[in-house]
Structures are given as C-alpha cells and as structure tokens.
Design an enzyme around this catalytic site. Structure first.
Site, PDB file in Angstrom:
ATOM      1  N   GLY A 212      -8.096   9.306  -8.194  1.00  0.00           N
ATOM      2  CA  GLY A 212      -8.828   8.303  -9.011  1.00  0.00           C
ATOM      3  C   GLY A 212      -8.808   8.608 -10.510  1.00  0.00           C
TER       4      GLY A 212
ATOM      5  N   PRO B 186      -4.842  13.601  -7.489  1.00  0.00           N
ATOM      6  CA  PRO B 186      -4.542  12.520  -8.214  1.00  0.00           C
ATOM      7  C   PRO B 186      -3.062  11.801  -7.580  1.00  0.00           C
ATOM      8  CG  PRO B 186      -3.807  14.176  -9.509  1.00  0.00           C
ATOM      9  CD  PRO B 186      -4.579  14.748  -8.295  1.00  0.00           C
ATOM     10  N   GLY B 187      -2.992  10.406  -7.673  1.00  0.00           N
ATOM     11  CA  GLY B 187      -1.939   9.513  -7.288  1.00  0.00           C
ATOM     12  C   GLY B 187      -1.370   9.009  -8.453  1.00  0.00           C
ATOM     13  N   ARG B 188      -1.844   7.959  -8.933  1.00  0.00           N
ATOM     14  CA  ARG B 188      -1.644   7.133 -10.127  1.00  0.00           C
ATOM     15  C   ARG B 188      -1.384   7.945 -11.067  1.00  0.00           C
ATOM     16  NH1 ARG B 188      -4.188   2.470 -10.316  1.00  0.00           N
ATOM     17  NH2 ARG B 188      -5.322   3.072  -8.661  1.00  0.00           N
TER      18      ARG B 188
ATOM     19  N   ARG C  25      -0.239  -5.676  -7.884  1.00  0.00           N
ATOM     20  CA  ARG C  25      -1.535  -5.371  -8.488  1.00  0.00           C
ATOM     21  C   ARG C  25      -2.331  -6.465  -9.249  1.00  0.00           C
ATOM     22  NH1 ARG C  25      -2.534  -1.748 -11.833  1.00  0.00           N
ATOM     23  NH2 ARG C  25      -4.496  -0.955 -10.881  1.00  0.00           N
TER      24      ARG C  25
ATOM     25  N   TYR D  96      -5.701  -7.122  -7.469  1.00  0.00           N
ATOM     26  CA  TYR D  96      -6.920  -6.408  -8.101  1.00  0.00           C
ATOM     27  C   TYR D  96      -7.219  -7.042  -9.369  1.00  0.00           C
ATOM     28  CZ  TYR D  96      -5.516  -2.296  -4.893  1.00  0.00           C
ATOM     29  OH  TYR D  96      -5.036  -1.790  -3.849  1.00  0.00           O
TER      30      TYR D  96
ATOM     31  N   CYS E 194       5.185 -19.020  -4.382  1.00  0.00           N
ATOM     32  CA  CYS E 194       4.358 -20.059  -4.087  1.00  0.00           C
ATOM     33  C   CYS E 194       2.867 -19.795  -3.774  1.00  0.00           C
ATOM     34  CB  CYS E 194       4.809 -21.239  -2.984  1.00  0.00           C
ATOM     35  SG  CYS E 194       6.427 -21.696  -3.273  1.00  0.00           S
ATOM     36  N   GLU E 195       2.313 -19.159  -4.872  1.00  0.00           N
ATOM     37  CA  GLU E 195       0.856 -18.796  -4.666  1.00  0.00           C
ATOM     38  C   GLU E 195       0.092 -18.773  -6.128  1.00  0.00           C
ATOM     39  OE1 GLU E 195      -0.903 -17.535  -2.282  1.00  0.00           O
ATOM     40  OE2 GLU E 195       0.466 -17.586  -0.459  1.00  0.00           O
TER      41      GLU E 195
HETATM   42  C1  LIG Z   1      -5.266   6.780  -2.963  1.00  0.00           C
HETATM   43  C2  LIG Z   1      -5.683   8.235  -2.337  1.00  0.00           C
HETATM   44  C3  LIG Z   1      -5.852   9.102  -3.742  1.00  0.00           C
HETATM   45  C4  LIG Z   1      -5.474   8.858  -5.001  1.00  0.00           C
HETATM   46  O1  LIG Z   1      -5.902   7.794  -5.806  1.00  0.00           O
HETATM   47  P1  LIG Z   1      -5.522   7.390  -7.173  1.00  0.00           P
HETATM   48  O2  LIG Z   1      -6.271   6.587  -7.862  1.00  0.00           O
HETATM   49  O3  LIG Z   1      -4.109   7.048  -7.129  1.00  0.00           O
HETATM   50  O4  LIG Z   1      -5.613   8.748  -7.832  1.00  0.00           O
HETATM   51  C5  LIG Z   1      -6.249  10.307  -3.491  1.00  0.00           C
HETATM   52  N1  LIG Z   1      -6.925  10.597  -1.955  1.00  0.00           N
HETATM   53  C6  LIG Z   1      -7.040   9.888  -1.227  1.00  0.00           C
HETATM   54  C7  LIG Z   1      -7.533  10.267   0.046  1.00  0.00           C
HETATM   55  C8  LIG Z   1      -6.310   8.610  -1.346  1.00  0.00           C
HETATM   56  O5  LIG Z   1      -6.611   7.574  -0.353  1.00  0.00           O
END
Ligand SMILES: *Cc1c(COP(=O)(O)O)cnc(C)c1O
Length: 448
Positions: free
Chosen positions: A258, A310-312, A348, A352, A378-379
């Site tokens: 996150g 972290p992902g994002r 997104r 969101y 078409c939205e």
């Molecule tokens: C989606 C997710 C993340 C990563 O979230 P980001 O906002 O992309 O950093 C980490 N842990 C779990 C379990 C997730 O589902």
C-alpha cells in the site's frame, strides 16, 4: 539500525529519484513507439522498475521486500523484480504459475489465499510438493482445514485483520474489512492451533492501498498492533493473558503493502525513509521464540524479520498508456476529446475515480485548453479526466496517460468486445514487444 548519516539513509538520488513524473518521459521516444506499434499501447520501462526495487531495498535493508505481483504480472517485469532481489507475493494459482515460470525459487514465493477456490489450493499444494520452501498465507481457520485435507503441512503465515484501514478509496481499504484476515482478537488462538499442524512462520496484515504521508498514523497503528501480537506469541509468559501457552517462533512479521505513489502532478512523493523508520519503530523488537532466552554471538537475542509487500510502488511510475485522439467535440462547457483507449485498457479512473496525469505529446506550443478525455466504451464512466488543461488537442494527436504501470494492463478486459492493447518494454535503450495486441479472433477463441 540504519545510520541516518550513511548514504543508505537517503534512498532517492539524482540518478534514482522518488518518482518519475509523466513530464519526465521522452516525448519523441514515445511518439516513435506509437508510430511503430500503433495505439492504444502500454509502455513499461524495466530500468525504472529496477530503480524502484533498489530504493525499496535501500530503505528496508533488514526487511524482506516482497513484490505483490497483482500490480503487474508481465513476465518481463517479474524477471526484472526477481533479478533485483525482491520476493514474490501472489494472490492466485495463476499468479503462482507466472512467478514460478519467471524463475522465482519456492523459498521466495508467498501465496496469500483469500477465500481460495479449490482449484487454487490444489495448485498451491502441488507447487509446494515441487518447491517445499513456498509459504501459504491464510486468512481463515477454514483454509487451514482445507490445506490439511490436501496433505499440506508446510510453511504457513496467518493473515490478521488488524482493525485499521488505510487507502485512497473505500474499495481498496482492506485492513478494517471483515473479508480479510482472522479477527485480531482471535488471531493468537488461530496461530497457536495452526502451529500444531503446520510450520507457522509469520503473521501478516495488509491495510489497503494508497498509504501517503498523511496516512502514516494508521500505518503506524497497524504495525504496532502486529508487533504486540507477535510479542505475545513469541513470549506468552510475558503477555498477561496468555501465560502458560507454548511460544510460537515467528520468522517474520509482514505488515503489507500500500505504499502510495503521487498520481497528481503536484503531489509530493512518499518519503520511503520516513515510512521505513515509522515501521521499524512501531514494530519494536520481536524476539525469535526459540532464541528468546539466548543470544547471538554479539549478545543480542535474534529477532523476527520485518516484511513488506509493495505492489503499486514497484511499477506504477514505470508505465504509461499511449492513445490517439480520434474525435474533438466542442460543447457548451468544454471540449470533449475522444481517444482510442478506454476503461477496458485502464480501468482505475472508472472503478476508483482515480486520477491519472494526461499529456498531449503532439501539442507543441499550442495553447492549453480544459478538456474531457473520453474513451470509446458505451459507459458514462469511460472517462480518463475532466477539465484537464491540455495543449489544444486535434484529431491524430498522441496523448500519454501517466503512472499507468500498476493495475493498468492487469485490469484490462475485453468488454464491448475490444481486444486488449499491446505492451512494449524498454530496457537498456532497447524496446521490445512483450505482449502483442489482441486481434478480433482472440475475442472468440474460447467460444464453442
Ligand atoms: C494488493 C496487495 C498488496 C499490494 O498493494 P499495493 O497497494 O499495490 O502496494 C500487498 N499485499 C496484499 C495481500 C495485497 O492484496
């Protein structure tokens, strides 16, 4: 742990800034890629992915950093992240399959099972038979029973619902959502019971997405609750209500991902050093249970490792979406600019209300005018932005939508029977197509 005067304390440098803004991309290069590969086109810069991994490792030198692969599962990205030394955090059998194919060894693979379909558990257990170092994170006692039924007795991590959430939108605030994790007040009991049947190695919590400087307090709160839980598990005799319970030896405490990214042009980037320091101090010491009484060679008791996922943060600013203007329509309020990408390519904004920066790469020195940028679906939600000051767009112009590397291609769909776009990866000055553009034939491939 980290000496604030050391070089490692400053994780962002001129060569590796905290964020790459849309304005920092080379417009000529992007124009050339769009001419060669057509639009809509995703561009992902693997060199930038590598830089993001390096800053994370610098900020968390003693932690396990795990890439939450659902942000972008392209093979080229996964291989880059593996080479950069991060582990992989997966959310499904499909993601497990992809990370194993990208060469992650089992002991760097973590699978977080949320209401896992039987097929996913079957796959995870068979992957564990090949790769016994793999870890499965469970968020319900039911999942433990289902793993035991399949003969699994390997590494388990228990996901806890910490009761605190953070995030940029209510749909991604998972920490306080009852869907995710074992309730905090039942967690210790579930962990102790799990430890009798499995090799419990960690506890885990993920608060949601979009932690920014202003939300560091809820992050701190989550981490400190996890630290407290970990200590009561490792040293039950010191935790009033658990006296007499067997200590659980935790290898790590995973406090989730996150980590926020500045989508708005003027939003400050996250200070990773601040996040790292807040995390370490909120967690406190968590002694390894089997060493709680003894010490290492230097006289310090061994501690559980901090883990983050972290992902994002790893991929967001490494990606842009290129799209071509096909319509300009003056209305009473503002000009509507129609483009060839839509919510099926980048969901997104529709899902969101997410903000993504937009730039007219063909605009030259034309005057700026406020426009609405809309796609072909078409939205009414199929809009990338309203009242955006863009260099007066004309039919044929190339627009770039920024910070699109995370949850971009990954959430793309074929709704409205639109083939998904192509993706080009940049690395060491070269460009290569890593996902071809889908064709109309691809749309009907699975029909019988
Ligand atoms: C989606 C997710 C993340 C990563 O979230 P980001 O906002 O992309 O950093 C980490 N842990 C779990 C379990 C997730 O589902």
């Amino acid at each position: 742990m980290s000496d604030p005067t050391s070089e490692a304390a400053s994780t962002a440098t001129d060569e590796n800034p905290s964020v790459r803004r849309l304005a920092d991309w080379d417009a000529d290069r992007l124009q050339a890629l769009a001419s060669e590969h057509d639009t809509p086109l995703y561009v992902v810069d693997l060199d930038r992915v590598r830089e993001n991994c390096a800053r994370l490792r610098d900020a968390f030198p003693d932690a396990d950093v795990r890439y939450a692969v659902k942000a972008h599962t392209g093979q080229a990205v996964l291989e880059t992240v593996r080479e950069a030394g991060l582990d992989a955090e997966c959310a499904s059998a499909g993601e497990l399959d992809r990370v194993l194919a990208a060469g992650f060894p089992g002991d760097r693979v973590h699978y977080t099972a949320v209401n896992p379909p039987a097929r996913d558990l079957d796959y995870a257990v068979s992957a564990w038979n090949e790769e016994p170092g793999l870890t499965i994170t469970v968020g319900a006692a039911d999942t433990l029973d289902r793993l035991a039924e399949r003969g699994y007795d390997g590494r388990v991590c228990v996901r806890v619902n910490p009761g605190v959430g953070a995030g940029h939108h209510e749909k991604v605030r998972t920490g306080a959502d009852v869907k995710f994790g074992v309730p905090y007040d039942r967690a210790a009991q579930v962990v102790r019971e799990a430890d009798e049947r499995f090799d419990v190695v960690g506890i885990h919590a993920h608060a949601g997405s979009g932690i920014d400087a202003g939300q560091l307090d809820s992050h701190r709160e989550l981490v400190s609750r996890m630290g407290e839980l970990a200590r009561s598990l490792a040293t039950p005799d010191e935790a009033g209500d658990a006296t007499g319970a067997d200590p659980v030896d935790l290898e790590y405490v995973d406090v989730g991902g996150g980590f926020g990214v500045p989508y708005e042009e003027d939003a400050p980037p996250l200070d990773l050093q601040d996040v790292a320091e807040a995390t370490r101090s909120a967690l406190g010491r968590v002694p390894r249970a089997d060493t709680a009484a003894d010490a290492d060679a230097d006289g310090a008791p061994t501690e559980a490792t901090l883990a983050v996922e972290p992902g994002r943060y790893v991929v967001a600013d490494a990606g842009v979406l290129l799209t071509t203007v096909n319509t300009t329509k003056p209305t009473a309020e503002e000009t509507v600019v129609g483009v060839d990408a839509g919510m099926t390519d980048l969901l997104r904004p529709a899902m969101y209300d997410a903000y993504h920066p937009i730039r007219n790469l063909s605009g030259g020195d034309r005057e700026e005018t406020p426009v609405t940028v809309a796609g072909p679906i078409c939205e009414s939600a199929d809009v990338f932005g309203t009242k955006r000051p863009l260099a007066q767009p004309e039919r044929g112009d190339l627009l770039a939508i920024g910070i699109a590397g995370a949850y971009g291609y990954e959430m793309a769909s074929q709704y409205n029977s639109r083939p998904r776009p192509a993706e080009v990866a940049l690395e060491d000055g070269d460009a290569r197509v890593v996902r071809r553009r889908e064709t109309l034939d691809d749309l009907t491939r699975v029909e019988r």
